[in-house]
Design a protein around this motif. Structure first.
Motif, mmCIF file in Angstrom:
data_model
loop_
_atom_site.group_PDB
_atom_site.id
_atom_site.type_symbol
_atom_site.label_atom_id
_atom_site.label_comp_id
_atom_site.label_asym_id
_atom_site.label_seq_id
_atom_site.Cartn_x
_atom_site.Cartn_y
_atom_site.Cartn_z
ATOM 1 N N SER A 1 -7.416 6.414 -10.845
ATOM 2 C CA SER A 1 -8.299 5.237 -11.304
ATOM 3 C C SER A 1 -7.881 3.918 -10.498
ATOM 4 O O SER A 1 -8.503 3.055 -9.925
ATOM 5 N N LEU A 2 -6.662 3.857 -10.693
ATOM 6 C CA LEU A 2 -5.810 2.534 -10.186
ATOM 7 C C LEU A 2 -6.114 2.402 -8.881
ATOM 8 O O LEU A 2 -6.332 1.140 -8.342
ATOM 9 N N VAL A 3 -5.950 3.361 -8.055
ATOM 10 C CA VAL A 3 -5.913 3.503 -6.435
ATOM 11 C C VAL A 3 -7.532 3.058 -6.228
ATOM 12 O O VAL A 3 -7.909 2.233 -5.272
ATOM 13 N N GLY B 1 -6.311 -0.340 -4.938
ATOM 14 C CA GLY B 1 -5.651 0.280 -3.681
ATOM 15 C C GLY B 1 -4.533 0.666 -4.008
ATOM 16 O O GLY B 1 -3.911 1.140 -5.089
ATOM 17 N N PRO B 2 -3.886 1.378 -3.046
ATOM 18 C CA PRO B 2 -2.534 2.141 -3.109
ATOM 19 C C PRO B 2 -1.517 1.320 -3.681
ATOM 20 O O PRO B 2 -1.502 0.249 -3.666
ATOM 21 N N VAL B 3 -0.460 2.118 -3.884
ATOM 22 C CA VAL B 3 0.887 1.518 -4.704
ATOM 23 C C VAL B 3 2.069 1.378 -3.479
ATOM 24 O O VAL B 3 2.108 2.409 -2.662
ATOM 25 N N ARG B 4 2.566 0.351 -3.438
ATOM 26 C CA ARG B 4 3.883 0.101 -2.496
ATOM 27 C C ARG B 4 5.439 0.330 -2.880
ATOM 28 O O ARG B 4 6.148 0.814 -2.326
ATOM 29 N N ALA B 5 5.358 0.208 -4.243
ATOM 30 C CA ALA B 5 6.688 0.153 -4.880
ATOM 31 C C ALA B 5 6.520 0.334 -6.541
ATOM 32 O O ALA B 5 5.646 -0.087 -6.891
ATOM 33 N N HIS C 1 -0.254 10.837 -3.073
ATOM 34 C CA HIS C 1 0.449 9.325 -3.212
ATOM 35 C C HIS C 1 0.378 9.221 -4.837
ATOM 36 O O HIS C 1 1.370 8.681 -5.356
ATOM 37 N N VAL C 2 -0.434 9.892 -5.660
ATOM 38 C CA VAL C 2 -0.358 9.699 -7.017
ATOM 39 C C VAL C 2 0.929 10.305 -7.582
ATOM 40 O O VAL C 2 1.613 9.768 -8.291
ATOM 41 N N SER D 1 1.057 6.674 1.483
ATOM 42 C CA SER D 1 -0.155 5.481 1.222
ATOM 43 C C SER D 1 -1.365 6.167 1.300
ATOM 44 O O SER D 1 -1.459 7.349 1.698
ATOM 45 N N VAL D 2 -2.435 5.598 0.905
ATOM 46 C CA VAL D 2 -3.932 6.438 1.023
ATOM 47 C C VAL D 2 -4.851 5.393 1.227
ATOM 48 O O VAL D 2 -4.702 4.442 0.277
ATOM 49 N N GLN D 3 -5.930 5.581 1.835
ATOM 50 C CA GLN D 3 -6.944 4.788 1.723
ATOM 51 C C GLN D 3 -7.980 5.205 0.287
ATOM 52 O O GLN D 3 -7.941 6.305 0.154
ATOM 53 N N PRO D 4 -8.125 4.293 -0.452
ATOM 54 C CA PRO D 4 -8.984 4.648 -1.697
ATOM 55 C C PRO D 4 -10.305 5.356 -1.022
ATOM 56 O O PRO D 4 -10.767 5.358 -0.066
ATOM 57 N N PRO D 5 -10.572 6.535 -1.817
ATOM 58 C CA PRO D 5 -11.835 7.342 -1.331
ATOM 59 C C PRO D 5 -13.012 6.581 -1.078
ATOM 60 O O PRO D 5 -13.136 5.449 -1.990
#
Length: 370
Positions: free
Chosen positions: A186-188, A192-196, A326-327, A349-353
């Motif tokens: 959901s957060l992605v 968007g994706p998480v970096r750290a 990514h999750v 990383s991943v682009q949000p769907p």
């Protein structure tokens, strides 16, 4: 039904019933085979699904009458079953997490790429009207630029209701790997994706007591952390604090809140397909429920699989293996951060769907669906 995508289901536990309710009778798919370590369970399910055959696992994975394997095994078996299915040239759609270990999940996607098949993974609740309406609100600038978010999941543990909860407390289980995929996916979608990540974790008890079913009263060992907290740094700069716990009783916290410059959005339970999205705008005096504006209306378990097998070839499936990877890295990095006491940068990383437009139940359920 001759052109319907053929599904073989491996693992016929509690969750399989929800998938069958969605898939059986749908115009786009046909359940052709079912398998479980318990042969009597396979036979019973096959008897109630028109056109399905009960098979052993290897027979199903290699069957020419199966296009996609729906992998509903326990988390520790996810990677093994996926790799075997891919080895037979099958697409795979699995329950979350993609695998119990990150290296195994990476191996699954690598094998799929080499074999020219596709991998998808739950959760698909995030494709319902709850999360998708919230995503549309954020994208429309309803709260301005997102500043930070919170995600909270607190329960006393699944052993209170699940008759065979052992896997929740072994490798691949725990509150983060079990429930975290709903929140992180959901957060992605939202941010968007998480970096750290930076995490902390612990456990209150070394054993749990089964509360229902034929094993009620039996004690089972706890081998994983049952309370995990952390901070996620999203690529866009937003920070999310997350808590997942099997050690609490209840909470008044919203499952997810996104705080922006001009408002706060309360997001419904990501373990559900629906729920109210509420906005508190800067300068307002109360929360206001937002109208449904996106998502699969009356979504149900399996809508992500339907999206997976019917996706326009010009776009990736929304419940994709890449998102699941990514999750999973985000979750395993949180656990590793807690163990090592340091901030960890992610390697994936991943682009949000692609977002889900508001889609009526009659449309996504297909002609003849029950």
């Amino acid at each position: 039904m001759g052109d319907a995508h053929r599904i073989g289901i491996v693992g016929l536990g509690v969750i399989s019933r929800a998938y069958l309710d969605t898939l059986v009778g749908h115009s786009a798919v046909r359940v052709t085979a079912v398998a479980d370590l318990d042969a009597s369970r396979s036979a019973a399910v096959a008897a109630e699904v028109p056109g399905a055959r009960a098979m052993d696992v290897e027979e199903l994975l290699s069957s020419p009458d199966v296009d996609t394997v729906l992998n509903l095994t326990v988390p520790a078996a996810h990677a093994e079953i996926a790799l075997r299915a891919i080895g037979h040239g099958k697409n795979v759609y699995g329950e979350k997490p993609l695998a119990a270990e990150l290296v195994d999940a990476q191996a699954v996607l690598e094998a799929a790429g080499k074999a020219g098949v596709t991998v998808g993974c739950a959760p698909d609740t995030v494709l319902g009207t709850g999360i998708q309406t919230a995503r549309a609100a954020v994208a429309a600038g309803t709260i301005g630029r997102p500043q930070f978010a919170s995600a909270v999941m607190v329960t006393p543990g699944h052993e209170r209701w699940h008759p065979h909860p052992d896997f929740y407390y072994t490798a691949g289980g725990g509150p983060l790997l079990d429930m975290g995929p709903y929140y992180l996916a959901s957060l992605v979608h939202l941010l968007g994706p998480v970096r750290a990540v930076t995490g902390a974790a612990g456990r209150l008890r070394d054993e749990r007591v089964i509360g229902s079913g034929p094993r009620a009263g039996e004690r089972i060992p706890v081998e994983v952390d049952t309370h995990v907290s952390g901070v996620l740094e999203h690529v866009g700069g937003t920070l999310t604090t997350i808590t997942t716990s099997f050690d609490g009783v209840a909470t008044t916290a919203a499952p997810i809140e996104v705080h922006g410059e001009t408002g706060t959005l309360a997001v419904p339970d990501p373990n559900r397909f629906d729920g109210e999205v509420r906005l508190f705008a800067l300068g307002d005096t109360q929360w206001r429920t937002q109208p449904v504006s996106a998502g699969y209306v009356d979504g149900a378990r399996g809508v992500g699989l339907l999206d997976f097998v019917t996706a326009d070839p010009r776009r990736a499936p929304r419940a994709s293996g890449e998102l699941a990877l990514h999750v999973l890295e985000t979750m395993t990095a949180l656990l590793r951060s807690a163990s090592e006491g340091r901030r960890i940068e992610l390697t994936t990383s991943v682009q949000p769907p692609v977002s889900v437009p508001q889609t009526a139940a009659a449309e996504w359920r297909g002609a003849g669906a029950r």
